[in-house]
Write a protein that holds these residues in place. Structure first.
Motif, mmCIF file in Angstrom:
data_model
loop_
_atom_site.group_PDB
_atom_site.id
_atom_site.type_symbol
_atom_site.label_atom_id
_atom_site.label_comp_id
_atom_site.label_asym_id
_atom_site.label_seq_id
_atom_site.Cartn_x
_atom_site.Cartn_y
_atom_site.Cartn_z
ATOM 1 N N HIS A 12 0.832 -1.199 0.000
ATOM 2 C CA HIS A 12 0.000 0.000 0.000
ATOM 3 C C HIS A 12 0.872 1.257 0.000
ATOM 4 O O HIS A 12 2.045 1.205 0.345
ATOM 5 C CB HIS A 12 -0.841 0.073 1.278
ATOM 6 N N HIS A 13 0.247 2.389 -0.304
ATOM 7 C CA HIS A 13 0.793 3.697 0.068
ATOM 8 C C HIS A 13 -0.195 4.286 1.071
ATOM 9 O O HIS A 13 -1.357 3.874 1.119
ATOM 10 C CB HIS A 13 1.005 4.609 -1.140
ATOM 11 N N THR A 14 0.262 5.203 1.881
ATOM 12 C CA THR A 14 -0.637 5.783 2.880
ATOM 13 C C THR A 14 -1.523 6.866 2.287
ATOM 14 O O THR A 14 -2.465 7.303 2.937
ATOM 15 C CB THR A 14 0.145 6.372 4.073
ATOM 16 N N ALA A 15 -1.214 7.300 1.066
ATOM 17 C CA ALA A 15 -1.956 8.358 0.371
ATOM 18 C C ALA A 15 -1.865 9.686 1.115
ATOM 19 O O ALA A 15 -2.761 10.519 1.034
ATOM 20 C CB ALA A 15 -3.405 7.967 0.124
ATOM 21 N N GLY A 16 -0.758 9.875 1.826
ATOM 22 C CA GLY A 16 -0.567 11.116 2.556
ATOM 23 C C GLY A 16 0.889 11.379 2.850
ATOM 24 O O GLY A 16 1.769 10.667 2.389
ATOM 25 N N SER A 17 1.122 12.376 3.645
ATOM 26 C CA SER A 17 2.484 12.779 3.976
ATOM 27 C C SER A 17 3.163 11.763 4.891
ATOM 28 O O SER A 17 2.519 10.879 5.437
ATOM 29 C CB SER A 17 2.467 14.164 4.628
ATOM 30 N N ASP A 18 4.456 11.942 5.039
ATOM 31 C CA ASP A 18 5.244 11.052 5.885
ATOM 32 C C ASP A 18 4.869 11.286 7.341
ATOM 33 O O ASP A 18 4.963 12.407 7.845
ATOM 34 C CB ASP A 18 6.737 11.335 5.662
ATOM 35 N N LYS A 110 -2.905 11.017 -10.311
ATOM 36 C CA LYS A 110 -4.227 11.653 -10.355
ATOM 37 C C LYS A 110 -4.540 12.353 -9.032
ATOM 38 O O LYS A 110 -4.971 13.508 -9.018
ATOM 39 C CB LYS A 110 -5.273 10.582 -10.658
ATOM 40 N N ASP A 111 -4.327 11.684 -7.909
ATOM 41 C CA ASP A 111 -4.672 12.224 -6.598
ATOM 42 C C ASP A 111 -3.612 13.183 -6.050
ATOM 43 O O ASP A 111 -3.912 14.056 -5.252
ATOM 44 C CB ASP A 111 -4.891 11.076 -5.604
ATOM 45 N N ASN A 112 -2.382 13.025 -6.485
ATOM 46 C CA ASN A 112 -1.274 13.818 -5.952
ATOM 47 C C ASN A 112 -0.387 14.318 -7.093
ATOM 48 O O ASN A 112 0.787 13.970 -7.177
ATOM 49 C CB ASN A 112 -0.471 12.959 -4.963
ATOM 50 N N PRO A 113 -0.926 15.144 -7.984
ATOM 51 C CA PRO A 113 -0.166 15.545 -9.166
ATOM 52 C C PRO A 113 1.053 16.410 -8.872
ATOM 53 O O PRO A 113 2.022 16.397 -9.633
ATOM 54 C CB PRO A 113 -1.184 16.307 -10.016
ATOM 55 N N ASP A 114 1.035 17.135 -7.747
ATOM 56 C CA ASP A 114 2.115 18.086 -7.488
ATOM 57 C C ASP A 114 2.838 17.883 -6.156
ATOM 58 O O ASP A 114 3.616 18.725 -5.737
ATOM 59 C CB ASP A 114 1.572 19.512 -7.562
ATOM 60 N N GLY A 115 2.566 16.780 -5.468
ATOM 61 C CA GLY A 115 3.274 16.485 -4.229
ATOM 62 C C GLY A 115 2.714 17.156 -2.989
ATOM 63 O O GLY A 115 3.325 17.082 -1.923
ATOM 64 N N LYS A 116 1.549 17.777 -3.087
ATOM 65 C CA LYS A 116 0.963 18.436 -1.914
ATOM 66 C C LYS A 116 0.383 17.437 -0.924
ATOM 67 O O LYS A 116 0.099 17.792 0.212
ATOM 68 C CB LYS A 116 -0.111 19.436 -2.342
#
Length: 174
Positions: A12-18, A110-116
Motif C-alpha cells: 500500500h501507500h498511505t496516500a498522505g504525507s510522511d 491523479k490524486d497527488n499531481p504536485d506532491g501536496k
C-alpha cells in the motif's frame, strides 16, 4: 482473537504525507480499526510504552491497519503484530490472509499531481527497506513471489493503491 498465518503480502501507500505509525494509528482509531492485543505481555508493554492505548484489563488497542509502515527515510515501523488480522484490505479476505505493508507517501499521479499530499513516488530508502522486509517475510512465512500483491491487484479491491507511480517491477527478487 484468531491468530493470523499469512499467505500473502499486500503493498500500500498511505496516500498522505510522511508520518509515524502512531500518528496513523490515531487516524485509523477514528475509523474504528482497533484490535485488542492481550499477549504476549512483553509485546503489550512495548506497544503501551510507544503510546498505544492501554486497556483496563492489561491489554492494548492497536488501530493502525498495516502490519508494517515504511517511512520516507527507510525506517520500518511496526504496526499490528504479524499474528493479528489487519485492517488494510477487506477484498479477498486479505485482512486475515496477508501481511499489510504501507509506504508513506501518495504515489497516484491523479490524486497527488504536485506532491501536496506527500512524496510522489517511493524514496530510494523506502525501496531498499521494502525489499529487505519482503525477503525477510517471504522467508519466515514461506510466501512465494506470486504472493506479493499491490492492493489494487487484489480481486475485488476498488482502489488504485499504491498508485501509478509505484513501480512494481522493482521487486524482481533474484
Amino acid at each position: 482473537m484468531d491468530r493470523l498465518y499469512p499467505r500473502f503480502i499486500v503493498l500500500h501507500h498511505t496516500a498522505g504525507s510522511d508520518m509515524s505509525a502512531l500518528e496513523i494509528n490515531r487516524i485509523h482509531a477514528k475509523r474504528g480499526f482497533g484490535v485488542k492485543i492481550t499477549s504476549p505481555d512483553y509485546l503489550v508493554k512495548e506497544y503501551i510504552e510507544k503510546g498505544y492505548t492501554a486497556t483496563s484489563d492489561g491489554g492494548v488497542i492497536i488501530s493502525i491497519g498495516y502490519h508494517y509502515l515504511i517511512r520516507a527515510d527507510g525506517k520500518v515501523e511496526p504496526g499490528r503484530p504479524d499474528f493479528a488480522p489487519g485492517a488494510h484490505c477487506s477484498a479477498g479476505d486479505m485482512n486475515v490472509r496477508s501481511i499489510g505493508i504501507a509506504l508513506t507517501g501518495n504515489f497516484s499521479s491523479k490524486d497527488n499531481p504536485d506532491g501536496k499530499k506527500g512524496h510522489m513516488k517511493p524514496t530510494d530508502a523506502q525501496i531498499k527497506a521494502l525489499k529487505e522486509l519482503l525477503i525477510y517475510l517471504m522467508d519466515v512465512y514461506k510466501i512465494p513471489k506470486t504472493g506479493i500483491l499491490r492492493h489494487k491487484d487484489v480481486v475485488g479491491a476498488a482502489t488504485e493503491c499504491p498508485g501509478d507511480r509505484f513501480d512494481f517491477n522493482i521487486f524482481s527478487l533474484a
